[in-house]
Enzyme design. Structure first.
Site, PDB file in Angstrom:
ATOM      1  N   GLY A 157      51.509   5.039  71.403  1.00 52.10           N
ATOM      2  CA  GLY A 157      50.484   3.994  71.511  1.00 52.10           C
ATOM      3  C   GLY A 157      49.781   4.122  72.856  1.00 52.10           C
ATOM      4  N   THR A 237      60.736   1.658  79.391  1.00 49.83           N
ATOM      5  CA  THR A 237      59.907   0.513  79.809  1.00 49.83           C
ATOM      6  C   THR A 237      59.416  -0.241  78.572  1.00 49.83           C
ATOM      7  OG1 THR A 237      58.001   2.004  79.863  1.00 49.83           O
ATOM      8  CG2 THR A 237      59.054   1.521  81.982  1.00 49.83           C
ATOM      9  N   ARG A 239      61.319  -1.925  75.187  1.00 48.24           N
ATOM     10  CA  ARG A 239      62.144  -3.120  74.987  1.00 48.24           C
ATOM     11  C   ARG A 239      63.599  -2.669  75.033  1.00 48.24           C
ATOM     12  NH1 ARG A 239      58.505  -5.758  76.380  1.00 48.24           N
ATOM     13  NH2 ARG A 239      57.385  -7.403  75.276  1.00 48.24           N
ATOM     14  N   GLU A 268      68.371  -9.399  78.043  1.00 50.60           N
ATOM     15  CA  GLU A 268      67.837  -9.899  79.313  1.00 50.60           C
ATOM     16  C   GLU A 268      67.989 -11.406  79.414  1.00 50.60           C
ATOM     17  OE1 GLU A 268      63.845  -8.520  80.076  1.00 50.60           O
ATOM     18  OE2 GLU A 268      64.365  -6.547  79.291  1.00 50.60           O
ATOM     19  N   HIS A 286      62.471  -5.979  84.647  1.00 48.77           N
ATOM     20  CA  HIS A 286      61.311  -6.100  83.740  1.00 48.77           C
ATOM     21  C   HIS A 286      60.016  -6.396  84.511  1.00 48.77           C
ATOM     22  CE1 HIS A 286      60.306  -7.103  79.276  1.00 48.77           C
ATOM     23  NE2 HIS A 286      59.282  -6.518  79.883  1.00 48.77           N
TER      24      HIS A 286
HETATM   25  C1  DGY Z   1      54.823  -6.857  77.793  1.00 45.24           C
HETATM   26  O1  DGY Z   1      53.695  -7.258  78.063  1.00 45.24           O
HETATM   27  O2  DGY Z   1      55.217  -6.760  76.629  1.00 45.24           O
HETATM   28  C2  DGY Z   1      55.683  -6.425  78.926  1.00 45.24           C
HETATM   29  O3  DGY Z   1      56.973  -6.191  78.560  1.00 45.24           O
HETATM   30  C3  DGY Z   1      55.607  -7.402  80.080  1.00 45.24           C
HETATM   31  O4  DGY Z   1      54.352  -7.427  80.578  1.00 45.24           O
END
Ligand code: DGY
Length: 325
Positions: A157, A237, A239, A268, A286
């Protein structure tokens, strides 16, 4: 005319709040903490719109509590796995998110994690502050080369593509995996489509950029760590639940992989205790989108989505577009 009544679940950057207050009656959670489910149920009641965060679980009960007059839950995040979108659609409540504005910041942080892990930046800083630095040493805190290595990107994406495009500066070979080949990604990054197993076997750095879906939960677990190189680094980065955190801690401890850089965790704010013991993991709270500019822009988009909904227009970044049909 009576202004729409909007609830905001946590304080946001001031420009976003100012814009919202220009057009709406606004109540903001005054405390710097996540609301409990019970508090959410009470606070959303009777609102025309709710501006919520990825830390708020917006389930059927919350949507029902908001009431039939509620037009939109505007999520302050690109990810919206915290919202039961199907239930929102059933309740005829729009859901919106904040894509695009956080793409660079998130990809940049994935690179920060890659560098910090490969070059042992956090460990080196601690070593020095702890008074352990007694002078330059040929074997001191050796890390891994980055330039010229193979980057494996799972998920193509906006963020995955932006992250991969930045690899050009480091002359890296890019391999990628997604549900199907992505010609636009290939044109932007020079990436080569491979199956997941090939990517895991060949990549020196594996970075995850998939949304959290039933199909991506534990996408990386014990079997995947066994396929990866012993010198590989995993970056997440996206989930937390995309990675089996217990299996990751084990892989790091057994030396099945070399290191991991994580900005997200399965439960989390809790972090798997075994992971906390791993010096070869860089663990961040996060913060991928946490820059002044990005968080402000996220706030402005979240507010613009609400303002559009209040005017009967289509929110610019509406998620449940099926409501338009
Ligand atoms: C999101 O926007 O999904 C990020 O994890 C936090 O900004």
């Amino acid at each position: 005319m009576k202004k729409p009544n909007v609830y905001v679940t946590r304080m946001l950057p001031q420009p976003a709040v100012d814009l919202l207050r220009e057009h709406c009656e606004v109540e903001i959670n005054p405390e710097d903490r996540v609301l409990t489910h019970a508090e959410l149920l009470e606070k959303v009641r009777g609102r025309d719109a709710v501006l919520c965060l990825l830390t708020d679980t917006i389930d059927e009960a919350v949507l029902a509590a908001a009431g039939p007059q509620c037009k939109i839950f505007s999520n302050y995040a690109v990810g919206f796995n915290n919202i039961d979108v199907e239930a929102a659609t059933r309740h005829k409540i729009m859901v919106s998110n904040t894509p695009d504005v956080l793409t660079d910041a998130t990809a940049d942080l994935a690179w920060s994690l890659l560098f910090a892990t490969a070059r042992r930046v956090v460990e080196s800083d601690k070593f020095l502050r702890d008074g352990c630095y007694k002078g330059w040493g040929p074997m001191l805190l050796l890390g891994l080369d980055i330039t010229g290595k193979t980057l494996g990107v799972i998920g193509t994406g906006r963020i995955g593509a932006n992250f991969a495009a930045k690899a050009k500066g480091f002359k890296m070979k890019v391999l990628y995996n997604d549900l199907e080949p992505n010609p636009a990604f290939e044109a932007e990054t020079g990436g080569v489509f491979v199956d997941k197993a090939t990517l895991l076997k060949e990549a020196d750095f594996v970075s995850l950029h998939v949304p959290l879906l039933p199909s991506t939960r534990h996408l990386i677990g014990p079997a995947e760590f066994k396929l990866m190189k012993k010198t590989a680094v995993l970056i997440n980065t996206s989930r937390g639940p995309v990675v089996d955190e217990k299996a990751l801690a084990e892989a790091l401890q057994l030396g099945e992989i070399w290191g991991a850089g994580l900005d997200v965790f399965e439960n989390e704010p809790a972090v798997e205790p075994e992971l906390l013991k791993c010096e070869n993991a860089v663990l961040l709270p996060h913060v991928a989108s946490a820059t002044v500019e990005t968080r402000t822009n996220m706030g402005l988009i979240a507010v613009r989505n609400i303002l559009a909904a209040m005017k009967g227009e289509t929110p610019p970044t509406l998620v449940n577009r099926e409501l338009l049909a």
